[in-house]
Design a protein around this motif. Structure first.
Motif, PDB file in Angstrom:
ATOM      1  N   PHE A 167       0.818  -1.211   0.000  1.00 19.02           N
ATOM      2  CA  PHE A 167       0.000   0.000   0.000  1.00 19.02           C
ATOM      3  C   PHE A 167       0.855   1.266   0.000  1.00 19.02           C
ATOM      4  N   ALA A 168       2.176   1.118  -0.120  1.00 23.07           N
ATOM      5  CA  ALA A 168       3.045   2.294  -0.152  1.00 23.07           C
ATOM      6  C   ALA A 168       2.645   3.210  -1.306  1.00 23.07           C
ATOM      7  N   GLY A 169       2.563   4.528  -1.012  1.00 27.31           N
ATOM      8  CA  GLY A 169       2.186   5.518  -2.023  1.00 27.31           C
ATOM      9  C   GLY A 169       0.699   5.634  -2.246  1.00 27.31           C
ATOM     10  N   LYS A 170      -0.114   4.878  -1.521  1.00 28.78           N
ATOM     11  CA  LYS A 170      -1.566   4.924  -1.708  1.00 28.78           C
ATOM     12  C   LYS A 170      -2.243   5.652  -0.543  1.00 28.78           C
ATOM     13  N   ARG A 171      -3.570   5.709  -0.594  1.00 23.43           N
ATOM     14  CA  ARG A 171      -4.353   6.393   0.438  1.00 23.43           C
ATOM     15  C   ARG A 171      -4.899   5.344   1.426  1.00 23.43           C
ATOM     16  N   ILE A 172      -4.500   5.499   2.703  1.00 28.28           N
ATOM     17  CA  ILE A 172      -4.895   4.511   3.718  1.00 28.28           C
ATOM     18  C   ILE A 172      -5.568   5.235   4.885  1.00 28.28           C
ATOM     19  N   ALA A 173      -6.761   4.810   5.240  1.00 33.53           N
ATOM     20  CA  ALA A 173      -7.439   5.316   6.441  1.00 33.53           C
ATOM     21  C   ALA A 173      -6.912   4.525   7.641  1.00 33.53           C
ATOM     22  N   ILE A 174      -6.292   5.226   8.593  1.00 28.38           N
ATOM     23  CA  ILE A 174      -5.625   4.522   9.703  1.00 28.38           C
ATOM     24  C   ILE A 174      -6.221   4.860  11.071  1.00 28.38           C
ATOM     25  N   GLY A 175      -7.312   5.617  11.114  1.00 27.45           N
ATOM     26  CA  GLY A 175      -7.913   5.943  12.402  1.00 27.45           C
ATOM     27  C   GLY A 175      -7.735   7.402  12.766  1.00 27.45           C
ATOM     28  N   ARG A 176      -8.637   7.872  13.596  1.00 23.12           N
ATOM     29  CA  ARG A 176      -8.603   9.287  13.992  1.00 23.12           C
ATOM     30  C   ARG A 176      -7.423   9.560  14.925  1.00 23.12           C
ATOM     31  N   GLU A 177      -7.061  10.826  15.007  1.00 22.44           N
ATOM     32  CA  GLU A 177      -5.952  11.237  15.866  1.00 22.44           C
ATOM     33  C   GLU A 177      -6.230  10.847  17.322  1.00 22.44           C
ATOM     34  N   GLY A 178      -5.199  10.280  17.972  1.00 27.49           N
ATOM     35  CA  GLY A 178      -5.325   9.913  19.385  1.00 27.49           C
ATOM     36  C   GLY A 178      -6.009   8.592  19.650  1.00 27.49           C
ATOM     37  N   SER A 179      -6.444   7.906  18.619  1.00 23.03           N
ATOM     38  CA  SER A 179      -7.148   6.631  18.823  1.00 23.03           C
ATOM     39  C   SER A 179      -6.152   5.473  18.902  1.00 23.03           C
ATOM     40  N   GLY A 180      -6.593   4.387  19.533  1.00 19.35           N
ATOM     41  CA  GLY A 180      -5.761   3.192  19.592  1.00 19.35           C
ATOM     42  C   GLY A 180      -5.554   2.578  18.223  1.00 19.35           C
ATOM     43  N   THR A 181      -6.577   2.681  17.361  1.00 17.96           N
ATOM     44  CA  THR A 181      -6.452   2.157  15.992  1.00 17.96           C
ATOM     45  C   THR A 181      -5.306   2.841  15.257  1.00 17.96           C
ATOM     46  N   ARG A 182      -5.207   4.157  15.397  1.00 14.15           N
ATOM     47  CA  ARG A 182      -4.152   4.903  14.702  1.00 14.15           C
ATOM     48  C   ARG A 182      -2.768   4.508  15.225  1.00 14.15           C
ATOM     49  N   ARG A 183      -2.625   4.408  16.537  1.00 13.84           N
ATOM     50  CA  ARG A 183      -1.323   4.036  17.105  1.00 13.84           C
ATOM     51  C   ARG A 183      -0.876   2.673  16.596  1.00 13.84           C
ATOM     52  N   LEU A 184      -1.774   1.715  16.628  1.00 14.25           N
ATOM     53  CA  LEU A 184      -1.435   0.368  16.184  1.00 14.25           C
ATOM     54  C   LEU A 184      -1.157   0.343  14.678  1.00 14.25           C
ATOM     55  N   SER A 185      -1.969   1.067  13.900  1.00 16.65           N
ATOM     56  CA  SER A 185      -1.770   1.105  12.447  1.00 16.65           C
ATOM     57  C   SER A 185      -0.408   1.680  12.091  1.00 16.65           C
ATOM     58  N   LEU A 186      -0.013   2.762  12.758  1.00 17.20           N
ATOM     59  CA  LEU A 186       1.279   3.383  12.483  1.00 17.20           C
ATOM     60  C   LEU A 186       2.429   2.431  12.793  1.00 17.20           C
ATOM     61  N   ALA A 187       2.296   1.661  13.876  1.00 19.64           N
ATOM     62  CA  ALA A 187       3.349   0.710  14.239  1.00 19.64           C
ATOM     63  C   ALA A 187       3.484  -0.378  13.178  1.00 19.64           C
ATOM     64  N   LEU A 188       2.357  -0.890  12.691  1.00 20.39           N
ATOM     65  CA  LEU A 188       2.397  -1.944  11.670  1.00 20.39           C
ATOM     66  C   LEU A 188       2.910  -1.411  10.331  1.00 20.39           C
TER      67      LEU A 188
END
Length: 454
Positions: free
Chosen positions: A149-170
């Protein structure tokens, strides 16, 4: 005797007419007070009474965290414990509340993968209670690596959410960083799903509640939308210890239409009950027991009895929880109502320090009491020796009369002594010695001496 008599007879020390119970009080009183204070301090510091009210931080209104906490509240209420449930923005805020000493929160439901290097040594886990899977939906087919998915548009969760933190780590593990050519969209849940359906996002990472059965079925029915198979799931669990490998078997979402058509490998953190280290052991047992009733049944992602589990990932498992998972509730809590078991358990704790203090005290107190009683007898011998020395000094007649008068008062005081029967032999020996001193003064045995020795 009065002060005047004490001045008239210098050889007399004190008036020793105290009763035997006074000796007992002087010996046993301080020891009893000391033991009571030590036991009270031990109870206060080591085993305080369980609190009547505890506070749990749960999750948003639409999440599965809040219904779980509400179920705990109802179960704890049966044992007289009031659980106050606080709504929150999710696991991130729950963790922040636990770490903030100004927040009066005792425990919370926290998803794995959100600590982000924060020191959590002041917290402990009561165990994992359910999975919060990571599910990636994307437009297209055949993708099984996040790096694609590099270079594409990915929805990773709202700011401050656990979903976003985990998505960024992966994503970082797959070489995708914020700020590079990949567009990271701050949306999750329904908003992220809408973006994928409408083609305004190439992929969306769902986590936990957002990856509901209804959501997955709806997206899988949209032409051109697929679910990513984590073919490298085993590698993720090695690189991220808080992740578990779970599978969606063929047809588990819809047996009639066989959705999904083949096994889908997923990775998933677990949601843990995290508490402050000050949580009372009895309350810890009740919370785990409630979790067994709420999460112990089979579901889409777990087998019956799989949760709650003592396997903790980012937090140390508490000693009380480990004991509970190993052997269950203690005898008192299994066989008695909670309030009565709590009282019995604390009474048992009281006995331990009490025995430690009382055993040596019981060994020394009889000796102290014996010394106390005999000292009331022996201290008269100082006066008798002084009178006898006066008689041997060839005192004048007037001086001898004064010594005899003093001896009479000593004998009178001795006769009024209250003496335990166990020490009667020493008492009568003292009286006989009074008669002996009288004989040295007069040169003959007087009736008082005859009575003392008879």
């Amino acid at each position: 005797m009065s002060d005047r008599h004490q001045q008239d007879f210098p050889h007399r020390r004190h008036n020793h007419t105290a009763t035997w119970w006074h000796d007992l009080l002087l010996v046993w009183g301080p020891a009893t007070v000391l033991v009571a204070l030590a036991v009270g301090l031990f109870i206060w510091l080591v085993d305080p009474a369980p609190p009547k009210v505890i506070v749990m931080s749960a999750g948003p209104q639409e999440s599965s965290l809040l219904p779980a906490a509400e179920a705990y509240r109802q179960i704890l209420a049966r044992n007289g414990i009031t659980l106050k449930v606080l709504t929150s923005d999710g696991s991130v805020q729950n963790l922040q509340r636990l770490l903030d000493p100004k927040q009066h929160v005792d425990l919370a439901l926290v998803q794995g993968g959100i600590t982000n290097g924060v020191d959590t040594s002041s917290l402990m886990s009561l165990g994992s209670v359910f999975y919060a899977p990571v599910v990636v939906f994307y437009r297209g087919k055949g993708i099984d690596r996040l790096s694609e998915f590099a270079g594409k548009r990915i929805a990773i969760g709202r700011e401050g959410s656990g979903t976003r933190r985990l998505s960024l780590a992966l994503l970082r593990a797959n070489g995708i960083e914020p700020g590079d050519a990949t567009t990271l969209l701050p949306f999750d849940g329904e908003q992220a799903a809408k973006l994928v359906v409408e083609g305004n996002a190439d992929a969306a990472i769902f986590n936990g509640d957002s990856a509901s059965r209804a959501m997955m079925l709806r997206l899988l029915r949209v032409p051109g939308v697929s679910v990513m198979d984590f073919s490298e799931a085993a590698a993720y669990t090695r690189l991220f210890p808080y992740l578990n490998e779970i599978d969606l078997p063929p047809g588990v979402l819809d047996l009639g239409r066989k959705i999904p058509p083949e096994t889908v490998h997923l990775v998933s953190p677990t949601v843990e009950i995290v508490a402050r280290s000050s949580l009372h052991p009895a309350v810890s047992d009740l919370v785990i027991e409630a979790a067994q009733q709420v999460h112990g049944t089979a579901s889409l992602l777990q087998r019956a009895g799989e949760f709650p589990s003592p396997i903790a990932h980012e937090y140390r498992i508490s000693e009380d929880a480990a004991r509970y998972y190993r052997s269950g509730k203690s005898f008192f809590y299994r066989s008695m109502p909670f309030w009565l078991a709590s009282l019995a358990d604390r009474m048992l704790v009281v006995l331990l320090p009490a025995l430690v203090l009382l055993v040596p005290a019981l060994r020394t107190i009889p000796g102290l009491y014996r010394w106390r009683v005999r000292s009331r007898i022996y201290r008269w011998y100082g006066s008798l020796i002084a009178i006898e020395r006066g008689a041997l000094a060839k005192a004048s007649g007037a001086e001898r009369d004064a010594l005899l008068k003093e001896l009479d008062h000593i004998e009178e005081s001795i006769n009024r002594l209250k003496m335990p029967l166990a020490y009667a032999d020493a008492f009568y020996v003292l009286r006989e010695h009074v008669g002996f001193v009288r004989f040295r003064l007069t040169g003959e045995r007087r009736p008082g001496f005859d009575r003392a020795s008879g």
